[in-house]
Design a protein around this motif. Structure first.
Motif, PDB file in Angstrom:
ATOM      1  N   GLN A 112       0.846  -1.183   0.000  1.00 43.71           N
ATOM      2  CA  GLN A 112       0.000   0.000   0.000  1.00 43.71           C
ATOM      3  C   GLN A 112       0.887   1.240   0.000  1.00 43.71           C
ATOM      4  O   GLN A 112       1.895   1.291   0.673  1.00 43.71           O
ATOM      5  CB  GLN A 112      -0.891  -0.011   1.241  1.00 43.71           C
ATOM      6  CG  GLN A 112      -1.934   1.065   1.244  1.00 43.71           C
ATOM      7  CD  GLN A 112      -2.770   1.002   2.497  1.00 43.71           C
ATOM      8  OE1 GLN A 112      -2.389   1.573   3.500  1.00 43.71           O
ATOM      9  NE2 GLN A 112      -3.895   0.312   2.432  1.00 43.71           N
ATOM     10  N   VAL A 113       0.476   2.220  -0.776  1.00 42.89           N
ATOM     11  CA  VAL A 113       1.204   3.485  -0.827  1.00 42.89           C
ATOM     12  C   VAL A 113       0.196   4.613  -0.633  1.00 42.89           C
ATOM     13  O   VAL A 113      -1.009   4.415  -0.747  1.00 42.89           O
ATOM     14  CB  VAL A 113       1.946   3.678  -2.174  1.00 42.89           C
ATOM     15  CG1 VAL A 113       3.016   2.627  -2.356  1.00 42.89           C
ATOM     16  CG2 VAL A 113       0.981   3.685  -3.350  1.00 42.89           C
ATOM     17  N   LYS A 114       0.702   5.783  -0.324  1.00 44.34           N
ATOM     18  CA  LYS A 114      -0.151   6.963  -0.235  1.00 44.34           C
ATOM     19  C   LYS A 114       0.333   7.934  -1.293  1.00 44.34           C
ATOM     20  O   LYS A 114       1.501   8.282  -1.343  1.00 44.34           O
ATOM     21  CB  LYS A 114      -0.057   7.576   1.155  1.00 44.34           C
ATOM     22  CG  LYS A 114      -1.230   8.441   1.495  1.00 44.34           C
ATOM     23  CD  LYS A 114      -1.295   8.694   2.979  1.00 44.34           C
ATOM     24  CE  LYS A 114      -2.630   9.266   3.352  1.00 44.34           C
ATOM     25  NZ  LYS A 114      -2.749   9.471   4.777  1.00 44.34           N
ATOM     26  N   LEU A 115      -0.588   8.334  -2.159  1.00 42.30           N
ATOM     27  CA  LEU A 115      -0.261   9.234  -3.260  1.00 42.30           C
ATOM     28  C   LEU A 115      -1.310  10.334  -3.299  1.00 42.30           C
ATOM     29  O   LEU A 115      -2.502  10.055  -3.415  1.00 42.30           O
ATOM     30  CB  LEU A 115      -0.248   8.457  -4.583  1.00 42.30           C
ATOM     31  CG  LEU A 115       0.074   9.248  -5.842  1.00 42.30           C
ATOM     32  CD1 LEU A 115       1.511   9.759  -5.805  1.00 42.30           C
ATOM     33  CD2 LEU A 115      -0.133   8.383  -7.077  1.00 42.30           C
ATOM     34  N   ARG A 116      -0.855  11.562  -3.162  1.00 46.28           N
ATOM     35  CA  ARG A 116      -1.739  12.727  -3.152  1.00 46.28           C
ATOM     36  C   ARG A 116      -2.894  12.559  -2.176  1.00 46.28           C
ATOM     37  O   ARG A 116      -4.048  12.846  -2.472  1.00 46.28           O
ATOM     38  CB  ARG A 116      -2.270  13.013  -4.549  1.00 46.28           C
ATOM     39  CG  ARG A 116      -1.176  13.454  -5.538  1.00 46.28           C
ATOM     40  CD  ARG A 116      -1.793  13.841  -6.872  1.00 46.28           C
ATOM     41  NE  ARG A 116      -1.066  13.459  -8.043  1.00 46.28           N
ATOM     42  CZ  ARG A 116      -0.897  12.219  -8.528  1.00 46.28           C
ATOM     43  NH1 ARG A 116      -1.396  11.208  -7.922  1.00 46.28           N
ATOM     44  NH2 ARG A 116      -0.224  11.997  -9.624  1.00 46.28           N
ATOM     45  N   GLY A 117      -2.593  12.039  -0.983  1.00 41.81           N
ATOM     46  CA  GLY A 117      -3.591  11.894   0.076  1.00 41.81           C
ATOM     47  C   GLY A 117      -4.493  10.680  -0.044  1.00 41.81           C
ATOM     48  O   GLY A 117      -5.333  10.444   0.818  1.00 41.81           O
ATOM     49  N   GLN A 118      -4.316   9.863  -1.089  1.00 41.62           N
ATOM     50  CA  GLN A 118      -5.145   8.678  -1.293  1.00 41.62           C
ATOM     51  C   GLN A 118      -4.340   7.429  -0.989  1.00 41.62           C
ATOM     52  O   GLN A 118      -3.201   7.293  -1.429  1.00 41.62           O
ATOM     53  CB  GLN A 118      -5.637   8.600  -2.748  1.00 41.62           C
ATOM     54  CG  GLN A 118      -6.501   9.755  -3.178  1.00 41.62           C
ATOM     55  CD  GLN A 118      -7.903   9.646  -2.627  1.00 41.62           C
ATOM     56  OE1 GLN A 118      -8.392   8.576  -2.307  1.00 41.62           O
ATOM     57  NE2 GLN A 118      -8.564  10.783  -2.510  1.00 41.62           N
ATOM     58  N   ARG A 119      -4.943   6.504  -0.245  1.00 41.02           N
ATOM     59  CA  ARG A 119      -4.309   5.210  -0.023  1.00 41.02           C
ATOM     60  C   ARG A 119      -4.571   4.315  -1.214  1.00 41.02           C
ATOM     61  O   ARG A 119      -5.706   4.191  -1.661  1.00 41.02           O
ATOM     62  CB  ARG A 119      -4.885   4.556   1.225  1.00 41.02           C
ATOM     63  CG  ARG A 119      -4.023   4.805   2.412  1.00 41.02           C
ATOM     64  CD  ARG A 119      -4.448   3.906   3.510  1.00 41.02           C
ATOM     65  NE  ARG A 119      -4.811   4.765   4.612  1.00 41.02           N
ATOM     66  CZ  ARG A 119      -5.403   4.380   5.682  1.00 41.02           C
ATOM     67  NH1 ARG A 119      -5.763   3.129   5.810  1.00 41.02           N
ATOM     68  NH2 ARG A 119      -5.670   5.212   6.632  1.00 41.02           N
ATOM     69  N   ILE A 120      -3.527   3.692  -1.712  1.00 41.46           N
ATOM     70  CA  ILE A 120      -3.639   2.879  -2.923  1.00 41.46           C
ATOM     71  C   ILE A 120      -2.932   1.544  -2.695  1.00 41.46           C
ATOM     72  O   ILE A 120      -1.809   1.503  -2.224  1.00 41.46           O
ATOM     73  CB  ILE A 120      -2.984   3.600  -4.128  1.00 41.46           C
ATOM     74  CG1 ILE A 120      -3.681   4.935  -4.393  1.00 41.46           C
ATOM     75  CG2 ILE A 120      -3.003   2.715  -5.362  1.00 41.46           C
ATOM     76  CD1 ILE A 120      -2.968   5.796  -5.414  1.00 41.46           C
ATOM     77  N   GLU A 121      -3.610   0.468  -3.044  1.00 40.29           N
ATOM     78  CA  GLU A 121      -3.002  -0.866  -3.056  1.00 40.29           C
ATOM     79  C   GLU A 121      -2.466  -1.090  -4.461  1.00 40.29           C
ATOM     80  O   GLU A 121      -3.236  -1.180  -5.424  1.00 40.29           O
ATOM     81  CB  GLU A 121      -4.031  -1.941  -2.715  1.00 40.29           C
ATOM     82  CG  GLU A 121      -4.477  -1.960  -1.282  1.00 40.29           C
ATOM     83  CD  GLU A 121      -3.501  -2.634  -0.345  1.00 40.29           C
ATOM     84  OE1 GLU A 121      -2.507  -3.229  -0.818  1.00 40.29           O
ATOM     85  OE2 GLU A 121      -3.725  -2.563   0.867  1.00 40.29           O
ATOM     86  N   LEU A 122      -1.151  -1.152  -4.595  1.00 43.72           N
ATOM     87  CA  LEU A 122      -0.553  -1.335  -5.923  1.00 43.72           C
ATOM     88  C   LEU A 122      -1.025  -2.636  -6.567  1.00 43.72           C
ATOM     89  O   LEU A 122      -1.196  -2.702  -7.781  1.00 43.72           O
ATOM     90  CB  LEU A 122       0.972  -1.289  -5.822  1.00 43.72           C
ATOM     91  CG  LEU A 122       1.550   0.050  -5.355  1.00 43.72           C
ATOM     92  CD1 LEU A 122       3.061  -0.054  -5.235  1.00 43.72           C
ATOM     93  CD2 LEU A 122       1.162   1.177  -6.289  1.00 43.72           C
ATOM     94  N   GLY A 123      -1.265  -3.653  -5.763  1.00 42.49           N
ATOM     95  CA  GLY A 123      -1.742  -4.929  -6.291  1.00 42.49           C
ATOM     96  C   GLY A 123      -3.088  -4.826  -6.989  1.00 42.49           C
ATOM     97  O   GLY A 123      -3.352  -5.545  -7.953  1.00 42.49           O
ATOM     98  N   GLU A 124      -3.960  -3.930  -6.506  1.00 43.10           N
ATOM     99  CA  GLU A 124      -5.257  -3.730  -7.163  1.00 43.10           C
ATOM    100  C   GLU A 124      -5.069  -3.153  -8.563  1.00 43.10           C
ATOM    101  O   GLU A 124      -5.757  -3.547  -9.511  1.00 43.10           O
ATOM    102  CB  GLU A 124      -6.136  -2.781  -6.351  1.00 43.10           C
ATOM    103  CG  GLU A 124      -6.734  -3.384  -5.115  1.00 43.10           C
ATOM    104  CD  GLU A 124      -7.654  -2.408  -4.406  1.00 43.10           C
ATOM    105  OE1 GLU A 124      -8.499  -1.785  -5.087  1.00 43.10           O
ATOM    106  OE2 GLU A 124      -7.523  -2.272  -3.188  1.00 43.10           O
ATOM    107  N   ILE A 125      -4.137  -2.224  -8.691  1.00 47.97           N
ATOM    108  CA  ILE A 125      -3.872  -1.621  -9.997  1.00 47.97           C
ATOM    109  C   ILE A 125      -3.259  -2.670 -10.921  1.00 47.97           C
ATOM    110  O   ILE A 125      -3.646  -2.796 -12.084  1.00 47.97           O
ATOM    111  CB  ILE A 125      -2.948  -0.396  -9.855  1.00 47.97           C
ATOM    112  CG1 ILE A 125      -3.610   0.655  -8.964  1.00 47.97           C
ATOM    113  CG2 ILE A 125      -2.614   0.185 -11.226  1.00 47.97           C
ATOM    114  CD1 ILE A 125      -2.692   1.786  -8.554  1.00 47.97           C
ATOM    115  N   GLU A 126      -2.302  -3.424 -10.401  1.00 45.78           N
ATOM    116  CA  GLU A 126      -1.661  -4.470 -11.207  1.00 45.78           C
ATOM    117  C   GLU A 126      -2.685  -5.494 -11.680  1.00 45.78           C
ATOM    118  O   GLU A 126      -2.650  -5.939 -12.838  1.00 45.78           O
ATOM    119  CB  GLU A 126      -0.557  -5.142 -10.402  1.00 45.78           C
ATOM    120  CG  GLU A 126       0.624  -4.238 -10.139  1.00 45.78           C
ATOM    121  CD  GLU A 126       1.622  -4.784  -9.145  1.00 45.78           C
ATOM    122  OE1 GLU A 126       2.680  -4.148  -8.989  1.00 45.78           O
ATOM    123  OE2 GLU A 126       1.364  -5.829  -8.515  1.00 45.78           O
ATOM    124  N   ALA A 127      -3.624  -5.881 -10.803  1.00 40.33           N
ATOM    125  CA  ALA A 127      -4.652  -6.857 -11.185  1.00 40.33           C
ATOM    126  C   ALA A 127      -5.537  -6.312 -12.305  1.00 40.33           C
ATOM    127  O   ALA A 127      -5.891  -7.041 -13.238  1.00 40.33           O
ATOM    128  CB  ALA A 127      -5.495  -7.232  -9.972  1.00 40.33           C
TER     129      ALA A 127
END
Length: 194
Positions: A112-127
């Motif tokens: 999980q990363v935080k980008l511009r105030g949003q929490r993002i799971e990189l795995g969700e994007i990769e999927a």
């Protein structure tokens, strides 16, 4: 003051007064009426100086995620050190206590990363990208640009000898991901070393 706290714990759950800033900026100690545990994978406390995952609790802790019992069960756990019925939240943050008893943030235990105030799971994007036509492998990361801005970067590879239609991949991503989770930089690669 350096205030630390995930959204699930209202505003802040730890604080640190900063008289000077050194190589490490501690996230401090729990605020009044809250807890912060550094635990191993079996929910045992780790000694000072040893990295572990941060679990937080207290009256300001949320009860769970709306309409997400699966995620609630994964992140909100019974507090084995607290009063009966108390709960704690698994933050996913890797920390350690220094010799002064202050927490030091070391990074994440997941992707999980935080980008511009949003929490993002990189795995969700990769999927989501992996479902696009022609994509065989993908990796997503956050990279800092020379101007200091941060970007989601997607590395994508097609099958050996195939040509990837990057426009089709981008279109599929637009259809399946909200804007804040869409990569802004795309890097086609011939192969993805594993």
């Amino acid at each position: 003051y350096n205030l630390y706290g995930p959204t699930e714990a209202a505003v802040e759950i730890t604080y640190q007064r900063l008289d000077e800033v050194g190589d490490t900026v501690p996230i401090g100690v729990p605020v009044w009426n809250s807890t912060a545990y550094v635990l191993d994978g079996r929910l045992n406390r780790v000694p000072d100086g040893v990295p572990g995952e941060l679990y937080v609790g207290g009256v300001q802790l949320a009860r769970g995620y709306a309409a997400r019992p699966d995620l609630t069960a994964d992140r909100f756990l019974a507090d084995p050190f607290g009063a009966p019925g108390s709960r704690m939240y698994r933050t996913g943050d890797l920390v350690r206590r220094n010799a002064s008893g202050e927490l030091e943030y070391l990074g994440r235990t997941d992707f999980q990363v935080k980008l511009r105030g949003q929490r993002i799971e990189l795995g969700e994007i990769e999927a989501a990208i992996a479902q696009a036509p022609g994509v065989v492998h993908t990796v997503v990361t956050v990279a800092k640009a020379p101007d200091g801005g941060e970007h989601l970067v997607a590395y994508v590879a097609a099958a050996a000898g195939e040509v990837l239609d990057l426009d089709a991949v981008k279109a599929a991503t637009v259809a399946s991901l909200p804007e804040y989770m869409r990569p802004t930089v795309w890097m086609p690669v011939e192969e993805m070393p594993l």
